[in-house]
Motif scaffolding. Structure first.
Motif, PDB file in Angstrom:
ATOM      1  N   MET A   1       0.838  -1.191   0.000  1.00 20.71           N
ATOM      2  CA  MET A   1       0.000   0.000   0.000  1.00 20.71           C
ATOM      3  C   MET A   1       0.882   1.254   0.000  1.00 20.71           C
ATOM      4  N   ARG A   2       0.560   2.209  -0.860  1.00 19.28           N
ATOM      5  CA  ARG A   2       1.348   3.436  -0.960  1.00 19.28           C
ATOM      6  C   ARG A   2       0.574   4.597  -0.340  1.00 19.28           C
ATOM      7  N   ILE A   3       1.237   5.314   0.571  1.00 24.44           N
ATOM      8  CA  ILE A   3       0.624   6.428   1.286  1.00 24.44           C
ATOM      9  C   ILE A   3       1.392   7.711   0.964  1.00 24.44           C
ATOM     10  N   LEU A   4       0.652   8.785   0.726  1.00 23.87           N
ATOM     11  CA  LEU A   4       1.262  10.105   0.586  1.00 23.87           C
ATOM     12  C   LEU A   4       1.008  10.889   1.864  1.00 23.87           C
ATOM     13  N   LEU A   5       2.083  11.344   2.499  1.00 25.62           N
ATOM     14  CA  LEU A   5       2.008  12.154   3.711  1.00 25.62           C
ATOM     15  C   LEU A   5       2.344  13.592   3.344  1.00 25.62           C
ATOM     16  N   VAL A   6       1.382  14.495   3.487  1.00 25.95           N
ATOM     17  CA  VAL A   6       1.594  15.917   3.192  1.00 25.95           C
ATOM     18  C   VAL A   6       1.670  16.656   4.521  1.00 25.95           C
ATOM     19  N   GLU A   7       2.881  17.014   4.924  1.00 28.28           N
ATOM     20  CA  GLU A   7       3.134  17.586   6.248  1.00 28.28           C
ATOM     21  C   GLU A   7       4.364  18.488   6.166  1.00 28.28           C
ATOM     22  N   ASP A   8       4.224  19.754   6.618  1.00 26.04           N
ATOM     23  CA  ASP A   8       5.337  20.687   6.503  1.00 26.04           C
ATOM     24  C   ASP A   8       6.292  20.644   7.693  1.00 26.04           C
ATOM     25  N   ASP A  32       4.538  20.624   1.201  1.00 30.05           N
ATOM     26  CA  ASP A  32       3.568  21.701   1.004  1.00 30.05           C
ATOM     27  C   ASP A  32       2.439  21.199   0.115  1.00 30.05           C
ATOM     28  N   GLY A  33       1.359  21.939   0.068  1.00 26.67           N
ATOM     29  CA  GLY A  33       0.185  21.494  -0.658  1.00 26.67           C
ATOM     30  C   GLY A  33       0.395  21.361  -2.150  1.00 26.67           C
ATOM     31  N   GLU A  34       1.166  22.257  -2.735  1.00 27.74           N
ATOM     32  CA  GLU A  34       1.417  22.193  -4.172  1.00 27.74           C
ATOM     33  C   GLU A  34       2.203  20.939  -4.529  1.00 27.74           C
ATOM     34  N   ALA A  35       3.216  20.606  -3.700  1.00 31.26           N
ATOM     35  CA  ALA A  35       3.980  19.380  -3.928  1.00 31.26           C
ATOM     36  C   ALA A  35       3.085  18.153  -3.763  1.00 31.26           C
ATOM     37  N   GLY A  36       2.159  18.210  -2.801  1.00 29.45           N
ATOM     38  CA  GLY A  36       1.221  17.113  -2.628  1.00 29.45           C
ATOM     39  C   GLY A  36       0.348  16.912  -3.849  1.00 29.45           C
ATOM     40  N   TRP A  37      -0.114  18.002  -4.423  1.00 28.22           N
ATOM     41  CA  TRP A  37      -0.925  17.945  -5.646  1.00 28.22           C
ATOM     42  C   TRP A  37      -0.125  17.331  -6.793  1.00 28.22           C
ATOM     43  N   ASP A  38       1.141  17.736  -6.936  1.00 31.17           N
ATOM     44  CA  ASP A  38       1.984  17.176  -7.991  1.00 31.17           C
ATOM     45  C   ASP A  38       2.182  15.675  -7.807  1.00 31.17           C
ATOM     46  N   CYS A  39       2.352  15.248  -6.561  1.00 29.28           N
ATOM     47  CA  CYS A  39       2.547  13.824  -6.290  1.00 29.28           C
ATOM     48  C   CYS A  39       1.320  13.007  -6.688  1.00 29.28           C
ATOM     49  N   THR A  40       0.141  13.494  -6.350  1.00 25.05           N
ATOM     50  CA  THR A  40      -1.076  12.737  -6.656  1.00 25.05           C
ATOM     51  C   THR A  40      -1.311  12.648  -8.157  1.00 25.05           C
ATOM     52  N   LYS A  41      -0.823  13.626  -8.906  1.00 33.21           N
ATOM     53  CA  LYS A  41      -0.955  13.566 -10.359  1.00 33.21           C
ATOM     54  C   LYS A  41       0.041  12.586 -10.969  1.00 33.21           C
ATOM     55  N   ALA A  42       1.194  12.415 -10.303  1.00 38.16           N
ATOM     56  CA  ALA A  42       2.257  11.586 -10.863  1.00 38.16           C
ATOM     57  C   ALA A  42       2.132  10.112 -10.499  1.00 38.16           C
ATOM     58  N   LEU A  48      -4.171   9.148   1.589  1.00 34.46           N
ATOM     59  CA  LEU A  48      -3.508  10.433   1.744  1.00 34.46           C
ATOM     60  C   LEU A  48      -3.614  10.889   3.201  1.00 34.46           C
ATOM     61  N   LEU A  49      -2.467  11.138   3.835  1.00 30.27           N
ATOM     62  CA  LEU A  49      -2.415  11.738   5.168  1.00 30.27           C
ATOM     63  C   LEU A  49      -2.129  13.211   4.974  1.00 30.27           C
ATOM     64  N   LEU A  50      -3.045  14.060   5.389  1.00 27.48           N
ATOM     65  CA  LEU A  50      -3.005  15.462   4.983  1.00 27.48           C
ATOM     66  C   LEU A  50      -3.070  16.403   6.176  1.00 27.48           C
ATOM     67  N   ASP A  51      -2.020  17.198   6.361  1.00 31.66           N
ATOM     68  CA  ASP A  51      -2.030  18.235   7.387  1.00 31.66           C
ATOM     69  C   ASP A  51      -2.967  19.358   6.945  1.00 31.66           C
ATOM     70  N   LEU A  52      -3.571  20.033   7.909  1.00 31.37           N
ATOM     71  CA  LEU A  52      -4.513  21.100   7.586  1.00 31.37           C
ATOM     72  C   LEU A  52      -3.800  22.392   7.202  1.00 31.37           C
ATOM     73  N   THR A  61      -8.057  23.220   0.943  1.00 30.74           N
ATOM     74  CA  THR A  61      -8.094  23.522  -0.492  1.00 30.74           C
ATOM     75  C   THR A  61      -7.602  22.340  -1.317  1.00 30.74           C
ATOM     76  N   LEU A  62      -6.524  21.691  -0.855  1.00 32.92           N
ATOM     77  CA  LEU A  62      -5.992  20.545  -1.585  1.00 32.92           C
ATOM     78  C   LEU A  62      -6.998  19.407  -1.608  1.00 32.92           C
ATOM     79  N   CYS A  63      -7.634  19.126  -0.474  1.00 36.17           N
ATOM     80  CA  CYS A  63      -8.618  18.057  -0.410  1.00 36.17           C
ATOM     81  C   CYS A  63      -9.791  18.347  -1.356  1.00 36.17           C
ATOM     82  N   HIS A  64     -10.252  19.570  -1.328  1.00 34.56           N
ATOM     83  CA  HIS A  64     -11.368  19.952  -2.218  1.00 34.56           C
ATOM     84  C   HIS A  64     -10.952  19.828  -3.677  1.00 34.56           C
ATOM     85  N   ARG A  65      -9.722  20.201  -4.007  1.00 34.61           N
ATOM     86  CA  ARG A  65      -9.243  20.097  -5.389  1.00 34.61           C
ATOM     87  C   ARG A  65      -9.179  18.639  -5.825  1.00 34.61           C
ATOM     88  N   LEU A  66      -8.676  17.779  -4.946  1.00 36.72           N
ATOM     89  CA  LEU A  66      -8.589  16.360  -5.273  1.00 36.72           C
ATOM     90  C   LEU A  66      -9.970  15.787  -5.582  1.00 36.72           C
TER      91      LEU A  66
END
Length: 233
Positions: A1-8, A32-42, A48-52, A61-66
């Motif tokens: 299982m692959r997890i993306l952790l978005v945490e500054d 950062d959120g922009e890097a998280g967005w790039d990762c999910t596209k790639a 996804l573990l996502l800091d607020l 904003t990132l969650c809503h965009r996804l």
């Protein structure tokens, strides 16, 4: 299982990534959120573990965009904001669950297991390029029906190339995506992994130039297939 952790918070991110790796998850970190967005596209992620509170794009904003772009992976928000209104805002943005800092690892693992059992409502698409098929749900790769057995790094490299098709990927970009949570290797390491991928593809029947080298620029897939084909499982 692959997890993306978005945490500054780098120290927290590394601690959580190490703990999750010990639980046999593959973990990528975006700070950062922009890097998280790039990762999910790639790459395809199971969770996804996502800091607020994040630089560039905040977690809400990132969650809503996804969600607005059709991404279905479970989202678990991790934050120090513990008011009811904060939780409602996160859940309304598309998060599936919420955990408060400081994070209890036992609780975190339990919430992750629960979300992964629930699973995505839509299976990840099979990626195809010519006679090559990669199934993100099973981590299986085949060429013209012949299975190709890649190491985890080789698989990640093949998936990254498939998701970008004719886009030229530099060695530095490949390192950034595939060795995100580790000490960055030198660019020769990318060449070694690519050589192994090419050898395994050739053994399965693929042409030698299935992955093209653009000298001084990077790598991309052979043009005879024109574009990646994606079909639902």
């Amino acid at each position: 299982m692959r997890i993306l952790l978005v945490e500054d918070d780098i120290r927290l991110a590394e601690t959580l990534a190490e703990a999750l790796t010990d639980q046999l998850y593959v973990v990528d970190i975006a700070t950062d959120g922009e890097a998280g967005w790039d990762c999910t596209k790639a790459l395809n992620y199971d969770l996804l573990l996502l800091d607020l509170m994040l630089p560039e794009i905040d977690g809400i904003t990132l969650c809503h965009r996804l969600r607005s772009h059709g991404y279905k992976m479970p989202v678990l928000m991790i934050t120090a904001c513990d008011t009811i209104s904060d939780k409602i805002t996160g859940l309304d943005a598309g998060a599936d669950d919420y955990i408060i800092k400081p994070v209890d690892l036992g609780e975190l693992f339990a919430r992750i297991r629960a979300l992964l059992r629930r699973g995505n409502t839509v299976s990840p698409p099979i990626l195809e390029w010519g006679h090559l098929q990669l199934n993100p749900s099973t981590y299986e790769v085949s060429y013209d029906g012949n299975p190709v057995h890649f190491t985890p790094k080789e698989y990640s490299l093949m998936e990254l190339l498939l998701r970008n098709g004719r886009r030229v990927l530099s060695r530095s970009l490949i390192i950034e995506h595939i060795w995100r949570t580790e000490t960055s290797p030198d660019e020769h390491t990318v060449k070694v992994h690519l050589r192994s991928v090419r050898q395994k593809l050739k053994a399965a029947g693929a042409p030698e130039d299935f992955i093209e080298t653009m000298h001084g620029m990077g790598y991309r897939l052979k043009s005879w297939a024109e574009k990646p084909f994606i079909k639902q499982c």
